[in-house]
Motif scaffolding. Structure first.
Motif, PDB file in Angstrom:
ATOM      1  N   ALA A 260       0.847  -1.093  -0.214  1.00  0.00           N
ATOM      2  CA  ALA A 260       0.062  -0.005  -0.072  1.00  0.00           C
ATOM      3  C   ALA A 260       1.016   1.301   0.082  1.00  0.00           C
ATOM      4  CB  ALA A 260      -1.017  -0.026   1.154  1.00  0.00           C
ATOM      5  N   CYS A 261       1.943   1.238   0.758  1.00  0.00           N
ATOM      6  CA  CYS A 261       2.896   2.406   0.746  1.00  0.00           C
ATOM      7  C   CYS A 261       3.596   2.510  -0.781  1.00  0.00           C
ATOM      8  CB  CYS A 261       3.931   2.063   1.852  1.00  0.00           C
ATOM      9  SG  CYS A 261       5.114   3.466   2.074  1.00  0.00           S
ATOM     10  N   HIS A 262       3.791   1.478  -1.388  1.00  0.00           N
ATOM     11  CA  HIS A 262       4.478   1.637  -2.494  1.00  0.00           C
ATOM     12  C   HIS A 262       3.580   2.307  -3.613  1.00  0.00           C
ATOM     13  CE1 HIS A 262       7.359  -2.038  -2.121  1.00  0.00           C
ATOM     14  NE2 HIS A 262       7.852  -0.792  -1.436  1.00  0.00           N
ATOM     15  N   TRP A 530       6.695  10.457   4.767  1.00  0.00           N
ATOM     16  CA  TRP A 530       5.653   9.475   4.047  1.00  0.00           C
ATOM     17  C   TRP A 530       4.318   9.650   4.487  1.00  0.00           C
ATOM     18  CZ3 TRP A 530      10.616   8.226   5.394  1.00  0.00           C
ATOM     19  CH2 TRP A 530      11.288   7.513   4.518  1.00  0.00           C
ATOM     20  N   THR A 531       3.432   9.850   3.520  1.00  0.00           N
ATOM     21  CA  THR A 531       1.852  10.208   3.830  1.00  0.00           C
ATOM     22  C   THR A 531       1.296   8.947   3.635  1.00  0.00           C
ATOM     23  OG1 THR A 531       2.357  12.530   3.291  1.00  0.00           O
ATOM     24  CG2 THR A 531       0.156  11.527   3.227  1.00  0.00           C
ATOM     25  N   PHE A 532       0.216   8.588   4.516  1.00  0.00           N
ATOM     26  CA  PHE A 532      -0.434   7.402   4.122  1.00  0.00           C
ATOM     27  C   PHE A 532      -1.972   7.610   4.557  1.00  0.00           C
ATOM     28  CE2 PHE A 532       3.163   6.422   6.863  1.00  0.00           C
ATOM     29  CZ  PHE A 532       4.152   5.741   5.985  1.00  0.00           C
ATOM     30  N   LYS A 533      -2.854   6.878   3.841  1.00  0.00           N
ATOM     31  CA  LYS A 533      -4.407   6.885   4.132  1.00  0.00           C
ATOM     32  C   LYS A 533      -4.648   6.062   5.105  1.00  0.00           C
ATOM     33  CE  LYS A 533      -5.443   8.586  -0.675  1.00  0.00           C
ATOM     34  NZ  LYS A 533      -6.434   8.312  -1.713  1.00  0.00           N
ATOM     35  N   ALA A 534      -5.257   6.536   6.227  1.00  0.00           N
ATOM     36  CA  ALA A 534      -5.815   5.584   7.264  1.00  0.00           C
ATOM     37  C   ALA A 534      -7.383   5.625   7.132  1.00  0.00           C
ATOM     38  CB  ALA A 534      -5.582   6.369   8.630  1.00  0.00           C
ATOM     39  N   GLY A 535      -8.013   4.810   7.980  1.00  0.00           N
ATOM     40  CA  GLY A 535      -9.142   4.523   8.015  1.00  0.00           C
ATOM     41  C   GLY A 535     -10.011   5.812   8.110  1.00  0.00           C
ATOM     42  N   GLY A 536     -11.112   5.871   7.370  1.00  0.00           N
ATOM     43  CA  GLY A 536     -11.951   6.966   7.185  1.00  0.00           C
ATOM     44  C   GLY A 536     -11.674   8.103   6.197  1.00  0.00           C
ATOM     45  N   GLY A 537     -10.524   7.670   5.468  1.00  0.00           N
ATOM     46  CA  GLY A 537     -10.043   8.650   4.525  1.00  0.00           C
ATOM     47  C   GLY A 537      -9.176   9.776   4.929  1.00  0.00           C
ATOM     48  N   ALA A 538      -8.601   9.608   6.243  1.00  0.00           N
ATOM     49  CA  ALA A 538      -7.846  10.689   7.000  1.00  0.00           C
ATOM     50  C   ALA A 538      -6.441  10.478   6.559  1.00  0.00           C
ATOM     51  CB  ALA A 538      -7.862  10.540   8.550  1.00  0.00           C
ATOM     52  N   TYR A 539      -5.416  11.651   6.292  1.00  0.00           N
ATOM     53  CA  TYR A 539      -4.228  11.427   5.940  1.00  0.00           C
ATOM     54  C   TYR A 539      -3.230  11.330   7.365  1.00  0.00           C
ATOM     55  CZ  TYR A 539      -5.279  11.825   1.055  1.00  0.00           C
ATOM     56  OH  TYR A 539      -5.687  11.547  -0.295  1.00  0.00           O
ATOM     57  N   ILE A 540      -2.216  10.459   7.442  1.00  0.00           N
ATOM     58  CA  ILE A 540      -1.388  10.575   8.538  1.00  0.00           C
ATOM     59  C   ILE A 540       0.035  10.596   7.793  1.00  0.00           C
ATOM     60  CG2 ILE A 540      -2.913   9.425  10.294  1.00  0.00           C
ATOM     61  CD1 ILE A 540      -1.808   6.768   9.821  1.00  0.00           C
ATOM     62  N   ASN A 541       1.030  10.816   8.693  1.00  0.00           N
ATOM     63  CA  ASN A 541       2.366  10.824   8.070  1.00  0.00           C
ATOM     64  C   ASN A 541       3.561  10.504   9.054  1.00  0.00           C
ATOM     65  OD1 ASN A 541       3.504  13.452   9.119  1.00  0.00           O
ATOM     66  ND2 ASN A 541       1.712  14.240   8.058  1.00  0.00           N
TER      67      ASN A 541
END
Length: 629
Positions: A260-262, A530-541
């Motif tokens: 998913a990160c890739h 690095w930015t990731f999508k978490a549950g609920g569509g929120a962005y975390i990094n």
């Protein structure tokens, strides 16, 4: 089409647009939002650039003179076009990112060319004309780029027309190629000068014919599964697909956090919102019906799933039912377009009971939903045809005596170089952790500890699952490391590049200095985000050094990587396809050392082999039909 053009899609854009009229001071006076707007660039009878904007039943036309573009968030499918002399601006969103970048580049370059040539006077424009014309604007050419850009930018833009994209270039006479089409070496040097809007153009031009065909099938709305051996550019193509679809309605997922990160997405389980998915169907439906989760499902028009081979068939069947119920749509998968990618001849689904394990292609949902199966065949990771043929045979579980001899002899390869040791691939993560810690402890000298900075520390477990870098990184001089992010492709500093820590900058928090096997020396490695999508569509990094310990990594974590020097232990192989995944990480046969090769470790699942034979037999059928009918 003009010589050296990008294609006739460069002047057309479909998206959501906010139409705003402005006061003389630039303040918004009136605003209207249109979810299905279209913008088309063209020229009128005076050869001026005209932008035609369709907003519902309203058609607007503007000749472009005073143009201001805001494209900072173009990668997210957002931009603003301001026409100061018309006192109007359009705020664009939900645009396919690559299409948006190409549209903006076309508009700005053509406008710059026209500025240098000179605009038509207001008096001439007001003269009565017998024929009011509108012709769609021609695609960008090398000539446009040379006229419209600065010298440095012109040189970089010219790199777009390389041998990989030679179908786009009309050859003239001997000698012209060198002037108009810089060689690969020159291209590599110039890539770093490409702006964010220029890079997608280069990348799109680099797609193979096979990859372009897959992209066209997806644009036509087909539910597709595309596969291919390791190194055929599946993840690369996925990123192009993501860039060609509207961001607000596209969800990029993968079966694992690493995958998913890739692709800059989230895990399939996080998107689905049903936990592990092992609960009864009714309970899973209730979980997916929670407001925040249901909203994700309803917004999703295009669902991308990478590493589909590791998704269990029972879980896939549940997702299909949930999609129909939550979206209140009886079409297969609730009408969502499925874009599935992976190789079933690599790692299989993770299951506590392997006897009950079911591949996705064995599920009811697969037969109902997947319309097109497509196999990529052009290998891009390895260039040695001998090695490619060995890998193709191993992939299908074939290990002839000459292959056994070649792979067994790799045990004698000396692949360490300039203090950089081969990375050992292990079948079990426990072996990886033990090996890395033991080797780190053996090194003399003091250690430096680098703590990650997370945007949401309370979600550290989620971030750890998605992130390719650890929460805490301990380094010493002599530490074997691996890059976990592309820093400079032209110099070989890419995800998977191997190096060794040679020193640290001065001070308690001095950054590590690394020598890499690709030839880059004394590289100061700075923190990356690095930015990731978490549950609920929120962005975390997470912000951390783009390094990980590299004495050993697991075969599972190595998926998607290309390794310059790798040592493999296959004595504990326990899955079909595991040996193939490990071998295919190596860039070349010369950079590979197998310390305990046995013919018995090369195995392919019979059910998967049967499925791939069906694909080969059915690929010639017309698309838009269910291949399993």
């Amino acid at each position: 089409m003009e010589a050296g053009s990008f294609g006739n899609e460069s002047g057309v854009l479909e998206c959501t647009a906010s139409h705003e009229t402005l006061t003389s001071t630039g303040e918004v006076q009136k605003k209207s939002i249109h979810r299905n707007a279209s913008l088309v660039l063209g020229r009128n009878e005076n050869n001026e650039i005209v932008m035609k904007v369709q907003l519902g039943n309203k058609l607007l036309k503007y000749h472009i003179k005073q143009l201001v573009l805001h494209k900072k968030f173009a990668r997210d499918g957002k931009a603003t076009i301001r026409l100061a002399d018309h006192k109007v601006q359009f705020m664009l969103s939900n645009c396919p990112p690559h299409r948006l970048m190409l549209f903006l580049k076309t508009l700005s370059t053509k406008h710059e060319c026209l500025k240098k040539k000179g605009f038509v006077s207001d008096r001439k424009r007001l003269l009565p004309e017998t024929n009011r014309v509108f012709q769609e604007i021609s695609p960008l050419t090398i000539g446009d780029l040379k006229k419209g850009n600065s010298p440095a930018s012109k040189a970089a833009e010219a790199a777009l027309f390389t041998p990989k994209g030679k179908a786009l270039v009309k050859r003239k006479r001997a000698g012209d190629d060198e002037k108009e089409n810089p060689g690969i070496a020159k291209l590599q040097k110039k890539r770093k000068f490409l702006s964010p809007t220029q890079k997608p153009l280069l990348q799109m031009a680099a797609l193979t014919k096979e990859q372009l065909k897959v992209l066209d099938l997806i644009k036509s709305g087909n539910n597709i599964f595309f596969t291919g051996s390791a190194g055929t550019g599946k993840s690369f193509l996925l990123k192009k697909i993501i860039g060609a679809l509207p961001p607000q309605h596209t969800v990029a997922t993968a079966s694992t956090g690493v995958a998913a990160c890739h692709i800059g997405g989230t895990t399939l389980h996080a998107f689905a919102g049903i936990g592990s998915g092992t609960a009864a169907l009714q309970q899973c439906v209730e979980l997916a019906s929670r407001p925040a989760v249901a909203q994700q499902w309803r917004k999703c028009h295009h669902l991308i799933i990478d590493e589909i081979s590791m998704v269990d068939g029972e879980f896939f069947d549940k997702l299909e039912v949930i999609a129909r119920i939550v979206k209140k749509n009886d079409k297969p998968f609730g009408g969502i377009q499925l874009i599935l990618c992976g190789d079933f001849l690599q790692l299989p689904p993770v299951s506590k009971d392997n006897k009950k394990r079911k591949f996705c292609f064995q599920s009811k949902a697969w037969r109902k939903c997947v319309e097109v199966n497509f196999e990529l065949t052009e290998v891009k990771r390895q260039s040695d045809q001998k090695f490619i043929q060995i890998l193709q045979n191993v992939r299908f579980g074939r290990c002839y005596e000459n292959i056994v001899e070649i792979l067994t002899n790799t045990a004698n390869h000396t692949i360490d170089k300039d203090g950089i040791l081969a990375t050992r691939l292990c079948t079990h993560k426990e072996d990886v952790n033990i090996t890395n810690q033991l080797q780190l402890d053996k090194l003399k000298g003091s250690s430096r500890t680098y703590e990650a900075t997370d945007s949401h520390p309370e979600l550290s477990k989620v971030i750890n699952n998605l992130s390719p870098v650890p929460e805490k990184l301990v380094l010493k001089v002599g530490t074997q490391v691996m890059l976990t992010k592309n820093l400079d492709v032209s110099r070989g500093l890419v995800n998977g590049s191997r190096g060794v820590i040679t020193s640290f900058e001065a001070g308690d928090f001095g950054l590590p200095i690394v020598n890499f096997i690709c030839g880059a020396k004394n590289e100061v490695i700075k923190p990356e985000r690095w930015t990731f999508k978490a549950g609920g569509g929120a962005y975390i990094n997470r912000r951390q050094l783009p390094l990980k310990l590299a004495w050993a990594i697991s075969i599972h974590k190595s998926q998607g990587m290309t390794l310059d020097c790798v040592e493999i232990s296959l004595s504990r192989v326990f899955e079909f396809g595991q040996a193939y995944v490990a071998l295919s990480r190596a860039r070349s046969l010369q950079g590979l050392r197998i310390i305990d090769f046995e013919k018995s470790c090369v195995r392919a699942n019979p059910d998967v082999l049967r499925f791939y034979r069906e694909i080969s037999a059915l690929e010639k059928r017309p698309v838009q039909t269910n291949l399993f009918n």
